[in-house]
Design an enzyme around this catalytic site. Structure first.
Site, mmCIF file in Angstrom:
data_model
loop_
_atom_site.group_PDB
_atom_site.id
_atom_site.type_symbol
_atom_site.label_atom_id
_atom_site.label_comp_id
_atom_site.label_asym_id
_atom_site.label_seq_id
_atom_site.Cartn_x
_atom_site.Cartn_y
_atom_site.Cartn_z
ATOM 1 N N ASN A 6 59.584 63.150 20.587
ATOM 2 C CA ASN A 6 60.226 64.236 19.852
ATOM 3 C C ASN A 6 60.434 63.793 18.398
ATOM 4 O O ASN A 6 61.156 62.820 18.148
ATOM 5 C CB ASN A 6 61.576 64.525 20.542
ATOM 6 C CG ASN A 6 62.381 65.595 19.850
ATOM 7 O OD1 ASN A 6 61.927 66.217 18.897
ATOM 8 N ND2 ASN A 6 63.593 65.801 20.327
ATOM 9 N N LEU A 7 59.819 64.495 17.474
ATOM 10 C CA LEU A 7 59.941 64.090 16.057
ATOM 11 C C LEU A 7 61.210 64.638 15.405
ATOM 12 O O LEU A 7 61.488 64.296 14.253
ATOM 13 C CB LEU A 7 58.702 64.534 15.269
ATOM 14 C CG LEU A 7 57.365 63.975 15.763
ATOM 15 C CD1 LEU A 7 56.228 64.391 14.824
ATOM 16 C CD2 LEU A 7 57.418 62.460 15.893
ATOM 17 N N LYS A 8 61.951 65.503 16.121
ATOM 18 C CA LYS A 8 63.200 66.073 15.574
ATOM 19 C C LYS A 8 62.943 66.561 14.147
ATOM 20 O O LYS A 8 61.920 67.204 13.904
ATOM 21 C CB LYS A 8 64.322 65.029 15.674
ATOM 22 C CG LYS A 8 64.507 64.526 17.113
ATOM 23 C CD LYS A 8 65.784 63.778 17.336
ATOM 24 C CE LYS A 8 65.946 63.437 18.809
ATOM 25 N NZ LYS A 8 67.193 62.795 19.162
ATOM 26 N N HIS A 85 67.672 70.919 24.509
ATOM 27 C CA HIS A 85 67.890 69.548 24.039
ATOM 28 C C HIS A 85 69.346 69.397 23.621
ATOM 29 O O HIS A 85 69.982 70.358 23.191
ATOM 30 C CB HIS A 85 66.951 69.229 22.865
ATOM 31 C CG HIS A 85 66.971 67.774 22.502
ATOM 32 N ND1 HIS A 85 67.937 67.225 21.696
ATOM 33 C CD2 HIS A 85 66.157 66.748 22.869
ATOM 34 C CE1 HIS A 85 67.704 65.922 21.582
ATOM 35 N NE2 HIS A 85 66.633 65.615 22.287
ATOM 36 N N GLU A 133 69.523 62.955 29.395
ATOM 37 C CA GLU A 133 69.739 62.193 28.157
ATOM 38 C C GLU A 133 71.242 62.134 27.873
ATOM 39 O O GLU A 133 71.812 63.134 27.429
ATOM 40 C CB GLU A 133 69.076 62.888 26.964
ATOM 41 C CG GLU A 133 67.585 62.871 26.965
ATOM 42 C CD GLU A 133 67.028 63.094 25.556
ATOM 43 O OE1 GLU A 133 66.101 62.384 25.198
ATOM 44 O OE2 GLU A 133 67.549 63.963 24.823
ATOM 45 N N ILE A 138 71.804 58.596 22.405
ATOM 46 C CA ILE A 138 70.681 59.074 21.586
ATOM 47 C C ILE A 138 70.715 58.424 20.208
ATOM 48 O O ILE A 138 71.750 58.397 19.547
ATOM 49 C CB ILE A 138 70.716 60.616 21.469
ATOM 50 C CG1 ILE A 138 70.380 61.248 22.826
ATOM 51 C CG2 ILE A 138 69.758 61.110 20.397
ATOM 52 C CD1 ILE A 138 70.480 62.762 22.855
ATOM 53 N N ALA A 194 62.497 59.468 20.579
ATOM 54 C CA ALA A 194 62.326 59.958 19.218
ATOM 55 C C ALA A 194 62.308 58.807 18.214
ATOM 56 O O ALA A 194 61.242 58.419 17.725
ATOM 57 C CB ALA A 194 63.442 60.949 18.883
ATOM 58 N N SER A 195 63.475 58.231 17.918
ATOM 59 C CA SER A 195 63.573 57.305 16.799
ATOM 60 C C SER A 195 62.674 56.079 16.929
ATOM 61 O O SER A 195 62.195 55.567 15.910
ATOM 62 C CB SER A 195 65.032 56.888 16.576
ATOM 63 O OG SER A 195 65.656 56.554 17.789
#
Ligand code: G3P
Length: 214
Positions: A6-8, A85, A133, A138, A194-195
């Site tokens: 997920n690139l957010k 999400h 999650e 996160i 993501a990160s």
């Protein structure tokens, strides 16, 4: 294992990350996909990487302003969508409506949830997969599989109690191949992250590390 990145709204180059996802996917048995912002879907899908939306709304064509239509996401080249999400929470009725809208558009669905109880409720809506999650992990770099393994196992139990066909993913703090293996050992069929990739100096190396032990 399914690895969904997920690139957010991280300030990475979505096309460069998508090309890395495509290339690493070709070199492994794992399934890799990338979820860019809605405005980047088409360019990302054009790379050939499996492309997912971060969200769609529970709407049909018509009198809706500022919302994301599942058909438009599919037209842009996405094959699936995240829903609910932690950073894009929906009411239960809207999660249900969004799952139906996504299915109608031919999109695969992953409904996110905070904990096993919510996972059971999400699984009851009939998505293709659910993803647990814990919000507090996160973006921390502390993997859920290590910090809270029980939540993953309990989420798998909760989902399978409702629907044996629904897949369970887990996410939060996943950034290494060991984290992915640990997630699999807990019964998860994939990871949402993501990160670890979007903020990496070298997304290709980060992805290679994630799938190396698989
Ligand atoms: O959607 C993935 C997610 O919320 C986990 O983020 O940065 O902890 O991998 P991160």
């Amino acid at each position: 294992m399914f690895v969904l990145v997920n690139l957010k709204t991280y300030p990475c180059d979505p096309v460069a990350v998508a090309e890395a996802v495509r290339d690493v996917d070709e070199s492994t048995d794992a399934r890799l996909a990338v979820a860019p912002q809605a405005t980047h879907l088409e360019r990302v899908a054009d790379t050939g990487a499996e492309t997912w939306a971060q969200h769609v709304d529970p709407i049909d064509h018509g009198s809706n302003t500022g919302q994301t239509l599942a058909e438009s996401v599919a037209d842009a080249g996405a094959v699936g969508t995240l829903l609910n999400h932690s950073e894009r929470r929906l009411k239960l009725a809207d999660i249900d409506g969004a799952v139906r809208a996504a299915e109608h558009a031919g999109l695969e669905t992953v409904v996110c949830a905070n904990n096993p109880a919510q996972i059971g409720a999400a699984a009851a809506l009939g998505p293709d997969a659910v993803a647990v999650e814990p919000p507090e992990l996160i973006g921390t770099g502390t993997p859920v599989s290590q910090a809270d393994p029980d939540i993953v196992e309990d989420a798998v139990d909760a989902a399978q109690h409702v629907d044996r066909d629904v897949s369970v993913l887990c996410g939060a703090g996943i950034s290494t191949g060991d984290d992915v293996v640990a997630a699999g050992d807990l019964g998860s069929e994939g990871v949402l992250l993501a990160s670890g990739v979007a903020k990496a100096d070298d997304p290709t190396a980060a992805l290679e590390d994630l799938v190396e032990p698989l």
